[in-house]
Design a protein around this motif. Structure first.
Motif, mmCIF file in Angstrom:
data_model
loop_
_atom_site.group_PDB
_atom_site.id
_atom_site.type_symbol
_atom_site.label_atom_id
_atom_site.label_comp_id
_atom_site.label_asym_id
_atom_site.label_seq_id
_atom_site.Cartn_x
_atom_site.Cartn_y
_atom_site.Cartn_z
ATOM 1 N N GLU A 297 0.676 -1.224 0.053
ATOM 2 C CA GLU A 297 0.209 -0.068 0.097
ATOM 3 C C GLU A 297 1.100 1.303 0.138
ATOM 4 O O GLU A 297 0.374 2.448 -0.779
ATOM 5 C CB GLU A 297 -1.066 0.064 1.258
ATOM 6 C CG GLU A 297 -2.176 -0.898 1.081
ATOM 7 C CD GLU A 297 -3.002 -1.017 2.326
ATOM 8 O OE1 GLU A 297 -3.154 0.085 3.054
ATOM 9 O OE2 GLU A 297 -3.534 -1.966 2.585
ATOM 10 N N LEU A 298 1.971 1.209 0.502
ATOM 11 C CA LEU A 298 2.764 2.483 0.739
ATOM 12 C C LEU A 298 4.162 2.447 -0.279
ATOM 13 O O LEU A 298 4.798 3.206 0.135
ATOM 14 C CB LEU A 298 3.260 2.729 2.228
ATOM 15 C CG LEU A 298 2.269 3.000 3.225
ATOM 16 C CD1 LEU A 298 2.734 3.022 4.587
ATOM 17 C CD2 LEU A 298 1.537 4.298 2.989
ATOM 18 N N HIS B 207 8.842 1.473 11.028
ATOM 19 C CA HIS B 207 9.508 2.820 11.165
ATOM 20 C C HIS B 207 10.980 2.537 11.648
ATOM 21 O O HIS B 207 11.918 3.301 11.193
ATOM 22 C CB HIS B 207 8.642 3.401 12.114
ATOM 23 C CG HIS B 207 8.766 4.949 12.574
ATOM 24 N ND1 HIS B 207 9.050 5.762 11.502
ATOM 25 C CD2 HIS B 207 9.015 5.421 13.740
ATOM 26 C CE1 HIS B 207 9.141 6.821 11.870
ATOM 27 N NE2 HIS B 207 9.127 6.957 13.199
ATOM 28 N N ASN C 263 12.169 7.730 -0.230
ATOM 29 C CA ASN C 263 10.649 7.550 -0.369
ATOM 30 C C ASN C 263 10.050 6.962 0.884
ATOM 31 O O ASN C 263 9.142 5.885 1.101
ATOM 32 C CB ASN C 263 10.176 6.613 -1.369
ATOM 33 C CG ASN C 263 10.313 7.234 -2.732
ATOM 34 O OD1 ASN C 263 10.645 8.371 -2.988
ATOM 35 N ND2 ASN C 263 10.755 6.292 -3.768
ATOM 36 N N PRO D 265 7.889 6.830 4.109
ATOM 37 C CA PRO D 265 6.653 7.334 4.286
ATOM 38 C C PRO D 265 6.316 7.848 5.594
ATOM 39 O O PRO D 265 7.469 7.693 6.534
ATOM 40 C CB PRO D 265 5.637 5.921 4.398
ATOM 41 C CG PRO D 265 6.541 4.834 4.777
ATOM 42 C CD PRO D 265 7.908 5.350 4.013
ATOM 43 N N THR D 266 5.719 8.861 6.018
ATOM 44 C CA THR D 266 5.772 9.577 6.918
ATOM 45 C C THR D 266 5.075 8.764 8.109
ATOM 46 O O THR D 266 4.497 7.855 7.676
ATOM 47 C CB THR D 266 4.835 10.976 6.971
ATOM 48 O OG1 THR D 266 3.506 10.633 6.671
ATOM 49 C CG2 THR D 266 5.661 11.798 5.864
ATOM 50 N N SER E 56 2.502 9.623 9.892
ATOM 51 C CA SER E 56 1.140 9.764 9.933
ATOM 52 C C SER E 56 0.893 8.872 8.844
ATOM 53 O O SER E 56 -0.391 8.344 9.035
ATOM 54 C CB SER E 56 0.984 11.162 9.251
ATOM 55 O OG SER E 56 -0.404 11.497 9.100
ATOM 56 N N GLN E 57 1.594 8.668 7.503
ATOM 57 C CA GLN E 57 1.131 7.573 6.549
ATOM 58 C C GLN E 57 0.895 6.185 7.171
ATOM 59 O O GLN E 57 0.151 5.490 6.831
ATOM 60 C CB GLN E 57 2.027 7.582 5.344
ATOM 61 C CG GLN E 57 1.700 8.937 4.572
ATOM 62 C CD GLN E 57 2.767 9.209 3.370
ATOM 63 O OE1 GLN E 57 4.143 8.806 3.867
ATOM 64 N NE2 GLN E 57 2.341 9.197 2.237
ATOM 65 N N LEU E 58 1.989 5.784 7.788
ATOM 66 C CA LEU E 58 1.988 4.453 8.475
ATOM 67 C C LEU E 58 0.986 4.257 9.432
ATOM 68 O O LEU E 58 0.102 3.286 9.374
ATOM 69 C CB LEU E 58 3.156 4.286 9.262
ATOM 70 C CG LEU E 58 4.527 3.701 8.781
ATOM 71 C CD1 LEU E 58 5.691 3.845 9.486
ATOM 72 C CD2 LEU E 58 4.115 2.319 8.125
ATOM 73 N N SER E 59 0.569 5.430 10.346
ATOM 74 C CA SER E 59 -0.386 5.179 11.342
ATOM 75 C C SER E 59 -1.835 5.318 10.457
ATOM 76 O O SER E 59 -2.763 4.625 11.006
ATOM 77 C CB SER E 59 -0.523 6.455 12.274
ATOM 78 O OG SER E 59 -0.974 7.450 11.719
ATOM 79 N N ASP E 60 -1.972 5.947 9.488
ATOM 80 C CA ASP E 60 -3.305 6.109 8.852
ATOM 81 C C ASP E 60 -3.563 4.462 8.112
ATOM 82 O O ASP E 60 -4.550 4.167 8.201
ATOM 83 C CB ASP E 60 -3.106 7.183 7.736
ATOM 84 C CG ASP E 60 -3.460 8.480 8.227
ATOM 85 O OD1 ASP E 60 -3.857 8.440 9.511
ATOM 86 O OD2 ASP E 60 -3.313 9.592 7.567
ATOM 87 N N THR E 61 -2.580 3.809 7.520
ATOM 88 C CA THR E 61 -2.789 2.737 6.911
ATOM 89 C C THR E 61 -2.981 1.556 7.619
ATOM 90 O O THR E 61 -3.677 0.866 7.601
ATOM 91 C CB THR E 61 -1.049 2.437 6.013
ATOM 92 O OG1 THR E 61 -1.008 3.509 5.014
ATOM 93 C CG2 THR E 61 -1.434 1.100 5.214
#
Length: 183
Positions: A100-101, A140, A150, A152-153, A155-160
């Motif tokens: 996904e990321l 992380h 590239n 991911p932030t 925030s992107q990890l936590s959202d996914t």
């Protein structure tokens, strides 16, 4: 529910057989049939040799039963039918998140290595750690070890993963002690 997460037919058939067995035993009567269907699907997913990365939370999102109804059905399956429902393993979620990321293979491999080391450490007490949180923490921490573009932030990890960014950061410290094995 099965089509929402691309659950293979074999697992869907296992869930259906388990539901029929519970129904025949009279365990569904007076309880939510949809709760039992969801709980049976959870059992099938968790017992699958394919290590399907579908969580109870994801099943609850598409189920036609409340969280309490699913919890009741799950308890009945575990107690009355003596079915053990294995926990979701963090490493089973890694391929889904990396896809996904668009996370590279070196980071994915390092994250898996960190989780294996964390789990193998007898000193580590990981009871109560969410598999989703540990997955995020491992990815992380892997980025801190593997030189990669590239990233991911948080925030992107936590959202996914649908977990708190601060919890990922807190759990990351448990995994950082193993980063030397990824080099």
């Amino acid at each position: 529910m099965g089509t929402e997460y691309d659950i293979p037919d074999v697992e869907l058939e296992y869930a259906a057989r388990l539901y029929r067995k519970a129904h025949t035993a009279g365990l569904v009567a007076g309880r939510s049939a949809n709760g039992f269907a969801t709980a049976c699907l959870l059992v099938a997913v968790r017992k699958s040799p394919l290590q399907l990365p579908v969580s109870l939370r994801e099943l609850e999102e598409v189920a036609r039963a409340t969280e309490d109804q699913i919890k009741t059905a799950r308890g009945v399956l575990e107690v009355r039918m003596e079915i053990e429902i294995p926990p979701l393993e963090p490493q089973d979620l890694i391929p889904k998140v990396t896809s996904e990321l668009n996370i590279g293979v070196p980071v994915e491999q390092c994250a898996k290595t960190l989780l294996r080391a964390f789990r193998a450490d007898d000193e580590t007490d990981c009871h109560g750690f969410s598999p989703r949180t540990l997955t995020g923490a491992a990815l992380h921490a892997a980025y801190d070890t593997v030189d990669c573009d590239n990233r991911p932030t948080l925030s992107q990890l936590s959202d996914t993963l649908r977990v708190s960014a601060s919890t990922i950061s807190q759990r990351k410290r448990y995994l950082l002690q193993y980063t030397g094995i990824c080099e």
